[in-house]
Motif scaffolding. Structure first.
Motif, mmCIF file in Angstrom:
data_model
loop_
_atom_site.group_PDB
_atom_site.id
_atom_site.type_symbol
_atom_site.label_atom_id
_atom_site.label_comp_id
_atom_site.label_asym_id
_atom_site.label_seq_id
_atom_site.Cartn_x
_atom_site.Cartn_y
_atom_site.Cartn_z
ATOM 1 N N VAL A 38 35.870 17.406 -1.290
ATOM 2 C CA VAL A 38 35.774 17.368 -2.754
ATOM 3 C C VAL A 38 37.100 16.933 -3.362
ATOM 4 C CG1 VAL A 38 35.490 18.796 -4.823
ATOM 5 C CG2 VAL A 38 33.897 19.035 -2.904
ATOM 6 N N ALA A 39 38.205 17.477 -2.853
ATOM 7 C CA ALA A 39 39.526 17.132 -3.392
ATOM 8 C C ALA A 39 39.801 15.634 -3.230
ATOM 9 C CB ALA A 39 40.605 17.945 -2.683
ATOM 10 N N GLU A 40 39.417 15.070 -2.109
ATOM 11 C CA GLU A 40 39.635 13.639 -1.902
ATOM 12 C C GLU A 40 38.738 12.801 -2.819
ATOM 13 O OE1 GLU A 40 39.868 12.291 2.158
ATOM 14 O OE2 GLU A 40 41.959 12.982 2.020
ATOM 15 N N ARG A 41 37.505 13.267 -3.018
ATOM 16 C CA ARG A 41 36.609 12.558 -3.940
ATOM 17 C C ARG A 41 37.182 12.569 -5.364
ATOM 18 N NH1 ARG A 41 31.077 12.158 -3.392
ATOM 19 N NH2 ARG A 41 31.288 11.319 -5.505
ATOM 20 N N LEU A 42 37.879 13.647 -5.709
ATOM 21 C CA LEU A 42 38.485 13.768 -7.039
ATOM 22 C C LEU A 42 39.820 13.039 -7.134
ATOM 23 C CD1 LEU A 42 37.832 17.551 -7.802
ATOM 24 C CD2 LEU A 42 36.736 15.599 -8.917
ATOM 25 N N GLU A 43 40.282 12.480 -6.012
ATOM 26 C CA GLU A 43 41.588 11.825 -5.921
ATOM 27 C C GLU A 43 42.705 12.777 -6.328
ATOM 28 O OE1 GLU A 43 41.222 8.256 -8.243
ATOM 29 O OE2 GLU A 43 40.109 7.223 -6.657
ATOM 30 N N GLY A 44 42.494 14.063 -5.982
ATOM 31 C CA GLY A 44 43.557 15.054 -6.133
ATOM 32 C C GLY A 44 43.761 15.611 -7.516
ATOM 33 N N LYS A 45 42.823 15.403 -8.439
ATOM 34 C CA LYS A 45 43.014 15.969 -9.784
ATOM 35 C C LYS A 45 41.662 16.223 -10.441
ATOM 36 C CE LYS A 45 43.711 11.385 -11.897
ATOM 37 N NZ LYS A 45 43.648 10.627 -10.635
ATOM 38 N N GLY A 46 41.624 17.278 -11.279
ATOM 39 C CA GLY A 46 40.397 17.602 -11.998
ATOM 40 C C GLY A 46 40.139 19.091 -12.051
ATOM 41 N N ASN A 47 39.078 19.463 -12.767
ATOM 42 C CA ASN A 47 38.671 20.856 -12.913
ATOM 43 C C ASN A 47 37.516 21.149 -11.959
ATOM 44 O OD1 ASN A 47 40.474 21.475 -15.075
ATOM 45 N ND2 ASN A 47 39.111 20.405 -16.484
ATOM 46 N N VAL A 48 37.691 22.186 -11.148
ATOM 47 C CA VAL A 48 36.693 22.561 -10.154
ATOM 48 C C VAL A 48 36.254 23.994 -10.405
ATOM 49 C CG1 VAL A 48 36.190 22.878 -7.705
ATOM 50 C CG2 VAL A 48 37.709 21.026 -8.435
ATOM 51 N N ILE A 49 34.952 24.234 -10.395
ATOM 52 C CA ILE A 49 34.414 25.590 -10.484
ATOM 53 C C ILE A 49 33.796 25.948 -9.140
ATOM 54 C CG2 ILE A 49 32.613 27.041 -11.512
ATOM 55 C CD1 ILE A 49 33.110 25.692 -14.145
ATOM 56 N N LEU A 50 34.197 27.089 -8.619
ATOM 57 C CA LEU A 50 33.681 27.614 -7.358
ATOM 58 C C LEU A 50 32.778 28.806 -7.653
ATOM 59 C CD1 LEU A 50 33.591 28.025 -4.255
ATOM 60 C CD2 LEU A 50 35.757 29.275 -4.458
ATOM 61 N N LEU A 51 31.540 28.746 -7.201
ATOM 62 C CA LEU A 51 30.560 29.799 -7.453
ATOM 63 C C LEU A 51 30.250 30.573 -6.179
ATOM 64 C CD1 LEU A 51 27.968 27.757 -9.564
ATOM 65 C CD2 LEU A 51 29.802 29.224 -10.437
ATOM 66 N N GLY A 52 30.156 31.906 -6.323
ATOM 67 C CA GLY A 52 29.696 32.721 -5.204
ATOM 68 C C GLY A 52 30.720 33.729 -4.731
ATOM 69 N N GLY A 53 30.247 34.676 -3.943
ATOM 70 C CA GLY A 53 31.127 35.705 -3.408
ATOM 71 C C GLY A 53 30.955 37.022 -4.126
ATOM 72 N N ARG A 54 31.613 38.015 -3.579
ATOM 73 C CA ARG A 54 31.467 39.373 -4.082
ATOM 74 C C ARG A 54 32.069 39.529 -5.470
ATOM 75 N NH1 ARG A 54 33.180 41.757 0.206
ATOM 76 N NH2 ARG A 54 35.352 41.872 -0.400
ATOM 77 N N ILE A 55 31.350 40.187 -6.328
ATOM 78 C CA ILE A 55 31.827 40.471 -7.675
ATOM 79 C C ILE A 55 32.875 41.576 -7.617
ATOM 80 C CG2 ILE A 55 31.146 41.375 -9.944
ATOM 81 C CD1 ILE A 55 28.432 40.063 -9.515
ATOM 82 N N LEU A 56 33.961 41.408 -8.349
ATOM 83 C CA LEU A 56 35.053 42.378 -8.360
ATOM 84 C C LEU A 56 34.538 43.770 -8.698
ATOM 85 C CD1 LEU A 56 38.141 42.727 -8.096
ATOM 86 C CD2 LEU A 56 38.277 42.378 -10.579
#
Length: 305
Positions: free
Chosen positions: A117-135
């Motif tokens: 994903v980082a390479e597709r973005l050419e190293g810049k941009g806003n990324v949202i990561l979904l998932g994992g245990r809720i705090l």
């Protein structure tokens, strides 16, 4: 005469991924002198605590040689371990007990797709990561989903112009849909990439973010699992990539180990997942292999075999 072994199976068909794993287990069971006893006719996480305790005691009274499972239910696993019955998990855990066997983490897969994903973005941009245990959620502290989160974070840390926002969602469909919508309702920045700890989570997130006007057809969408729906979305150009985990290998390996453990044979505590990055460049080949792997599934579901 070969003594048949009794293996309890708790693999609820909660997602397409687990439906496929379950099918692989049943197909593999034909080659062993075992009684595979389904314990997931009733979801333990959807009944009252007293009912759950009664069900777990009923499971144990079936005189199982081992338990093979895909969902971490603390009372279930601890009850079997406390009574010296070995358990084999199909998800990575943070339990350190010689009677518990589980797969290695999905860190490498998350790191691989994060780097993609980082390479597709050419190293810049806003990324949202979904998932994992809720705090603050202590219901699944022994589940190693943090390894996937770490894999993504470590992949993106080499790209200082990428802004990563992680939204923990939990794993139930109702919960992660509500959590995503609540977390992003007032989000104002454009989203350049949406990634998730599973394909169902990222596809649900895509639908919600699209309804909020936060993504468009150019947004990079990537997940983990290699579900048939994700493969079809990649083929159609509506999803960018997924980390495919071989459901066939996971199901077969899980049952192989459960049988060996039931015989009292020694086994390493950790076994590997088979992971592969699937993109538009290799999706057709992988989709064909997936079709062959699940070809018997419709027949089993209608009870013709």
């Amino acid at each position: 005469m070969v003594t048949r072994r009794r293996i309890g199976l708790y693999v609820p068909p909660s997602e397409p991924f687990w439906v496929q794993v379950r099918e692989a287990i049943y197909a593999r069971s034909k080659f062993y002198p075992i009684d595979l006893i389904a314990l997931d006719n009733e979801r333990l996480d959807q009944v009252s605590t007293p009912a759950r305790h009664r069900l777990i005691e009923d499971f144990f009274n079936l005189k199982l040689h081992t338990l093979l499972f895909s969902e971490y239910i603390e009372e279930l696993t601890q009850y079997f371990l406390d009574h010296n019955t070995p358990i084999v998990s199909l998800i990575d855990l943070n339990i350190y007990n010689p009677l518990c066997i589980y797969p290695s983490s999905l860190y490498d897969g998350a790191h691989m797709i994060g780097h993609y994903v980082a390479e597709r973005l050419e190293g810049k941009g806003n990324v949202i990561l979904l998932g994992g245990r809720i705090l603050g959620d202590t219901s699944d502290l022994s589940v190693g989903d943090e390894s996937r989160v770490s894999g993504f974070y470590d992949a993106f840390q080499n790209y200082p112009d990428i802004q990563l926002q992680h939204i923990p969602t939990g794993w139930s469909i109702e919960r992660y849909q509500n959590t995503i919508r609540e977390a992003l309702y007032a989000y104002a920045q454009p989203v350049d990439a949406l990634v998730g700890l599973s394909d169902p989570i990222v596809l649900s997130g895509r639908k919600i973010l699209r309804s909020l006007g936060l993504i468009d057809n150019h947004t990079i969408i990537a997940g983990i699992n290699g579900d048939p729906l994700a493969l079809s979305e990649i083929i159609a150009g509506r999803m960018s990539a997924t980390i495919a985990i071989s459901t066939e290998v996971l199901g077969e390996t899980g049952l192989d180990i459960a049988y060996q453990v039931a015989l009292g044979e020694p086994r390493p505590q950790v076994f590997p997942y088979r992971q592969q990055l699937v993109t538009p460049q290799n999706v057709l080949q992988f989709a064909a292999e997936k079709f062959v792997a699940i070809a018997d599934l419709p027949s089993r579901l209608v009870g013709t075999q």
